[in-house]
Design an enzyme around this catalytic site. Structure first.
Site, short mmCIF file in Angstrom:
data_model
loop_
_atom_site.label_atom_id
_atom_site.label_comp_id
_atom_site.label_asym_id
_atom_site.label_seq_id
_atom_site.Cartn_x
_atom_site.Cartn_y
_atom_site.Cartn_z
N LYS A 78 -4.47 -6.71 15.08
CA LYS A 78 -4.33 -5.27 14.82
C LYS A 78 -5.70 -4.70 14.47
O LYS A 78 -6.37 -5.25 13.59
CB LYS A 78 -3.35 -5.05 13.66
CG LYS A 78 -3.16 -3.59 13.27
CD LYS A 78 -2.23 -3.46 12.07
CE LYS A 78 -2.00 -1.99 11.72
NZ LYS A 78 -1.13 -1.83 10.54
N CYS A 87 0.81 -1.22 0.00
CA CYS A 87 0.00 0.00 0.00
C CYS A 87 0.84 1.27 0.00
O CYS A 87 0.43 2.29 -0.58
CB CYS A 87 -0.97 0.00 1.17
SG CYS A 87 -0.21 -0.09 2.80
N LYS A 95 -6.34 -8.67 11.03
CA LYS A 95 -6.22 -7.23 10.82
C LYS A 95 -7.59 -6.69 10.44
O LYS A 95 -8.13 -7.00 9.37
CB LYS A 95 -5.20 -6.93 9.72
CG LYS A 95 -4.96 -5.44 9.49
CD LYS A 95 -3.88 -5.24 8.44
CE LYS A 95 -3.60 -3.76 8.19
NZ LYS A 95 -2.55 -3.56 7.16
N GLU A 111 -9.26 -17.00 10.50
CA GLU A 111 -8.09 -16.39 9.87
C GLU A 111 -6.79 -16.87 10.55
O GLU A 111 -5.82 -17.22 9.88
CB GLU A 111 -8.18 -14.86 9.96
CG GLU A 111 -9.16 -14.23 8.99
CD GLU A 111 -8.57 -14.06 7.60
OE1 GLU A 111 -7.42 -14.50 7.36
OE2 GLU A 111 -9.26 -13.48 6.74
N ARG A 119 -10.67 -0.51 2.33
CA ARG A 119 -10.01 -1.82 2.37
C ARG A 119 -10.89 -2.89 2.98
O ARG A 119 -10.41 -3.92 3.45
CB ARG A 119 -8.69 -1.69 3.14
CG ARG A 119 -7.69 -0.79 2.42
CD ARG A 119 -6.40 -0.59 3.20
NE ARG A 119 -5.49 0.25 2.42
CZ ARG A 119 -4.59 1.06 2.94
NH1 ARG A 119 -4.46 1.15 4.26
NH2 ARG A 119 -3.80 1.78 2.17
#
Length: 325
Positions: free
Chosen positions: A249, A123, A196, A234, A218
């Protein structure tokens, strides 16, 4: 109720020494990872407006900052880069002479015992600000994996001790592990940004990394903040694919997720105390609304109590000074 017919918990709080004797959770300097931003300029130490006390450093000033970190007893840093050139595929991310690669090589030459972790994403390097290849306005998963793998290998070649992929593409751990192994970096671990969330707490970082998306958001690849079970899925996938560390995060709004993952999985757990969490405390303390030192230590200790083994935080230097006292 008769006097004495209850438990006297306060007996264990009567003095500093008694409280220390029964304290359950400790924060150590060795738990802290400090993020650093390198830029493509000369003689730069420029404060990031939305993150007071955090700076951009040019390579000729970078080792000044790293020396301070090492002298404080912090053993790990995370390296971010802000390139001059950006394009649709983020080519500076996987260029062997990119800003992060040069920064890592320079740091490892002077500070060989410092653990240098490379943030692995696109990014900061793409002109659209997204974490992968764009087609028809959508981030393409598998095409992005190829570029992320090239980035990880390039960072390892530069001397990175650890790769920290932050992109949230499906299969990124598997792809990067395979790429590192095939390139001869079987001993370089992966600190996965396993969980995240698509969070509102990232705003100041996007100022620091110049990585604000130029369109959309995002949410098609970062997680919905409302989801707990998805976080478990995940993390489980990343473990199966070869992750060595799991990260959550942001940290402060997701302590429940940190605790649940720590209880379920045996890997070291990392909490990322993100830029918005940092900026809130800085702003409140500058206005005299909070005691910064007390709040910082309480907040970081809460992350350890929730199950974090390591904490990535912009407060690392401040916390180390406090702990040194």
């Amino acid at each position: 109720m008769e006097k004495g017919n209850f438990r006297r918990h306060r007996r264990l709080r009567r003095s500093d020494s008694m409280r220390s004797l029964v304290r359950e959770t400790y924060l150590h300097k060795e738990d802290l990872i400090y993020p650093i931003f390198a830029v493509e300029e000369d003689n730069v130490k420029r404060e990031i407006a939305s993150m007071p006390g955090v700076y951009h450093y040019s390579l000729d000033r970078l080792n000044e900052e790293v020396r301070e970190v090492v002298d404080l007893g912090i053993q790990s840093i995370m390296m971010f880069g802000v390139p001059d050139h950006k394009d649709a595929v983020g080519s500076e991310a996987y260029c062997d002479t990119g800003i992060v690669q040069r920064a890592i090589k320079q740091i490892k030459e002077e500070f060989p015992d410092l653990t240098v972790i490379a943030d692995t994403c696109l990014c900061q390097y793409t002109d659209h600000g997204h974490c992968g290849v764009i087609e028809d306005g959508y981030v393409q998963n598998d095409q992005s994996l190829d570029l992320l793998t090239q980035t990880a290998v390039s960072q390892a070649k530069a001397g990175a001790d650890m790769i920290a992929p932050s992109n949230m593409m499906d299969g990124f751990v598997s792809a990067i592990r395979k790429g590192l192994d095939e390139a001869g970096f079987v001993d370089v671990p992966i600190m996965s940004y396993a969980v995240k969330f698509s969070s509102a707490f990232y705003g100041p970082f996007r100022d620091a990394a110049h990585s604000t998306p130029q369109f959309g958001d995002r949410k098609t690849y970062q997680m919905d903040p409302a989801n707990r079970l998805e976080a478990i899925r995940e993390a489980e996938s990343d473990i199966e694919e070869g992750a060595d560390f799991l990260m959550v995060k942001p940290a402060l709004a997701y302590l429940d997720i940190i605790r649940e993952l720590k209880d379920r999985f045996p890997l070291p757990m990392v909490a990322y105390n993100v830029s918005g969490e940092y900026a809130m405390i800085k702003a409140a303390s500058q206005n005299g609304w909070l005691n910064e030192e007390e709040v910082v230590l309480e907040k970081l200790t809460s992350m350890k109590r929730a199950g974090a083994d390591l904490i990535i935080t912009y407060f690392a230097k401040d916390a180390a000074r406090m702990l040194n006292q």
